[in-house]
Design a protein around this motif. Structure first.
Motif, PDB file in Angstrom:
ATOM      1  N   GLY A 294     -42.141  -4.716  -4.248  1.00  0.00           N
ATOM      2  CA  GLY A 294     -43.551  -4.887  -4.616  1.00  0.00           C
ATOM      3  C   GLY A 294     -44.281  -3.422  -5.148  1.00  0.00           C
ATOM      4  N   SER A 295     -43.766  -2.070  -4.643  1.00  0.00           N
ATOM      5  CA  SER A 295     -44.326  -0.997  -5.078  1.00  0.00           C
ATOM      6  C   SER A 295     -43.656  -0.605  -6.352  1.00  0.00           C
ATOM      7  N   ALA A 301     -31.023  -2.517  -8.518  1.00  0.00           N
ATOM      8  CA  ALA A 301     -30.946  -1.660  -7.253  1.00  0.00           C
ATOM      9  C   ALA A 301     -32.115  -0.697  -7.255  1.00  0.00           C
ATOM     10  N   TYR A 302     -32.127   0.227  -6.013  1.00  0.00           N
ATOM     11  CA  TYR A 302     -33.282   1.071  -5.995  1.00  0.00           C
ATOM     12  C   TYR A 302     -32.564   2.248  -5.252  1.00  0.00           C
ATOM     13  N   GLN A 303     -33.138   3.684  -5.698  1.00  0.00           N
ATOM     14  CA  GLN A 303     -32.883   4.791  -5.008  1.00  0.00           C
ATOM     15  C   GLN A 303     -33.248   4.622  -3.229  1.00  0.00           C
ATOM     16  N   ALA A 304     -32.345   4.938  -2.381  1.00  0.00           N
ATOM     17  CA  ALA A 304     -32.574   4.520  -1.014  1.00  0.00           C
ATOM     18  C   ALA A 304     -33.659   5.512  -0.764  1.00  0.00           C
ATOM     19  N   LEU A 305     -33.596   6.900  -0.877  1.00  0.00           N
ATOM     20  CA  LEU A 305     -34.503   7.688  -0.520  1.00  0.00           C
ATOM     21  C   LEU A 305     -35.818   7.715  -0.809  1.00  0.00           C
ATOM     22  N   PRO A 308     -41.265  10.951  -3.396  1.00  0.00           N
ATOM     23  CA  PRO A 308     -42.739  11.105  -3.627  1.00  0.00           C
ATOM     24  C   PRO A 308     -43.147  10.646  -4.980  1.00  0.00           C
ATOM     25  N   TYR A 309     -42.151  10.588  -5.867  1.00  0.00           N
ATOM     26  CA  TYR A 309     -42.484  10.422  -7.315  1.00  0.00           C
ATOM     27  C   TYR A 309     -42.519   8.890  -7.663  1.00  0.00           C
ATOM     28  N   ASP A 310     -42.984   8.397  -8.874  1.00  0.00           N
ATOM     29  CA  ASP A 310     -43.146   7.000  -8.945  1.00  0.00           C
ATOM     30  C   ASP A 310     -42.107   6.049  -8.964  1.00  0.00           C
ATOM     31  N   ASN A 311     -41.156   6.044  -9.830  1.00  0.00           N
ATOM     32  CA  ASN A 311     -40.137   4.819  -9.867  1.00  0.00           C
ATOM     33  C   ASN A 311     -38.907   5.213  -9.121  1.00  0.00           C
ATOM     34  N   ILE A 312     -38.392   4.322  -8.314  1.00  0.00           N
ATOM     35  CA  ILE A 312     -37.058   4.481  -7.755  1.00  0.00           C
ATOM     36  C   ILE A 312     -36.140   3.281  -8.197  1.00  0.00           C
ATOM     37  N   GLY A 313     -36.617   2.631  -9.124  1.00  0.00           N
ATOM     38  CA  GLY A 313     -35.834   1.484  -9.690  1.00  0.00           C
ATOM     39  C   GLY A 313     -34.551   2.128 -10.498  1.00  0.00           C
ATOM     40  N   ILE A 314     -33.595   1.420 -10.331  1.00  0.00           N
ATOM     41  CA  ILE A 314     -32.283   1.695 -11.095  1.00  0.00           C
ATOM     42  C   ILE A 314     -31.685   0.593 -12.001  1.00  0.00           C
ATOM     43  N   GLY A 315     -31.694   0.618 -13.117  1.00  0.00           N
ATOM     44  CA  GLY A 315     -31.337  -0.343 -14.148  1.00  0.00           C
ATOM     45  C   GLY A 315     -32.703  -0.776 -14.943  1.00  0.00           C
ATOM     46  N   SER A 316     -32.663  -2.053 -15.483  1.00  0.00           N
ATOM     47  CA  SER A 316     -33.935  -2.418 -16.132  1.00  0.00           C
ATOM     48  C   SER A 316     -34.583  -3.360 -15.372  1.00  0.00           C
TER      49      SER A 316
END
Length: 343
Positions: A294-295, A301-305, A308-316
């Protein structure tokens, strides 16, 4: 968020054939139980048509590798959503042959523990690629074997509905459950551990896939309590989005940024926790997964850690596989009702 997920999955109608990996196909197939139902069955028929004489279904992008037998799980899922005996009758024998391939061609020690030979045959290829590279190994992998056990359960349900002889299938299932608990269970770490058949040794590392036998009903309740406690202690951490696909034995700032979260593995682990009654842990996992997606949006996939910065999404973004997982979770698991019948 569920509405957004539905729209993304609907826009991917007919897209199963264009997925870039077997696990993406599996994830999207879960979503198509709610959207492109007829198209999903047509895709399955086409996928099974590529079956070789040996019985395996070659990986679409890595033909030297075989596709994990998730097709039986999807067939069960779609059948539960819309019971049609004609659909399962048309594919049952072919599905059974895919299971036979793993037991007859990939289980050299005849222990009910078929080996994977390529990273693409695992549920999270990146982990095995980091250890072995391109492939050519022989590993009894708990994550793959959990999927195989769950596929056996699903195919047995389909076979029972059709009045099929289940004796061979149930024997395979019994062998795999026994082998996982006898040979791959590690009392020291309270987890299932992968085993390298060529080097005759257990593999190091702490991977989320080592806990997936819970999803397939492999451990007894006492083992499940130990396995669940190990999972919570090692993977449920405030600094991570639940759940990282692995936990590093030696953490550094650089390596921790490489830890990832897989929405599909979270969904399977959620089902495993529900199966053994770990309701609070399951709710926490569902909550964290929903907050993460939702965030940041729908990513493979996503970065697990928790940075504090915006986007942890991996890929498209707008990934159909993750949208399908979210749609499935928001509608409640079909497995849940099935599992509760056995509690």
């Amino acid at each position: 968020m569920a509405q957004a997920a539905l729209q993304i999955v609907q826009s991917a109608a007919g897209g199963l054939q264009y997925c870039t990996s077997a696990m993406e196909q599996y994830a999207l197939g879960l979503g198509h139980a709610y959207t492109d139902h007829a198209g999903a069955w047509d895709w399955l028929q086409d996928a099974l048509a590529s079956q070789t004489e040996q019985g395996n279904i070659p990986n679409m992008h890595h033909p030297q590798a075989s596709t994990p037998p998730f097709h039986s799980i999807l067939a069960w899922y779609w059948w539960k959503k819309n019971p049609e005996a004609a659909r399962i009758e048309a594919c049952y024998e072919t599905l059974l042959k895919t299971h036979a391939y793993w037991y007859e061609q990939r289980d050299p020690r005849e222990l009910g523990l078929p080996c994977i030979h390529f990273a693409e045959e695992s549920l999270w290829p990146e982990c095995l690629q980091a250890i072995y590279g391109a492939g050519g190994f022989q590993v009894q992998d708990p994550g793959f074997l959990a999927l195989l056990c769950r596929a056996n359960e699903c195919l047995a349900d389909l076979g029972e509905a059709l009045g099929k002889d289940l004796s061979t299938l149930l024997q395979w299932q019994e062998l795999t459950v026994f082998g996982l608990n006898e040979d791959l269970w590690d009392d020291r770490t309270n987890t299932y551990r992968p085993y390298d058949v060529v080097q005759a040794k257990r593999l190091p590392g702490l991977y989320l896939s080592n806990y997936l036998p819970m999803w397939a009903g492999v451990p007894d309740q006492e083992q499940a309590e130990r396995l669940g406690s190990s999972l919570v202690k090692s993977f449920f951490r405030e600094e991570y989005w639940a759940l990282p696909t692995q936990i590093l034995e030696e953490k550094t700032a650089e390596t921790e940024t490489k830890l990832q979260v897989s929405p599909l593995l979270n969904r399977l682990m959620y089902a495993g926790l529900i199966r053994y009654g770990f309701v609070e842990n399951a709710r926490y996992l569902l909550k964290k997964t929903a907050q993460m997606v939702g965030s940041y949006g729908f990513y493979p996939a996503y970065q697990a850690l928790m940075h504090p910065y915006d986007n942890i999404g991996i890929g498209s973004g707008n990934d159909a596989g993750t949208a399908a997982v979210v749609l499935d979770l928001s509608n409640g698991l079909l497995e849940k009702r099935s599992f509760e019948q056995h509690w």
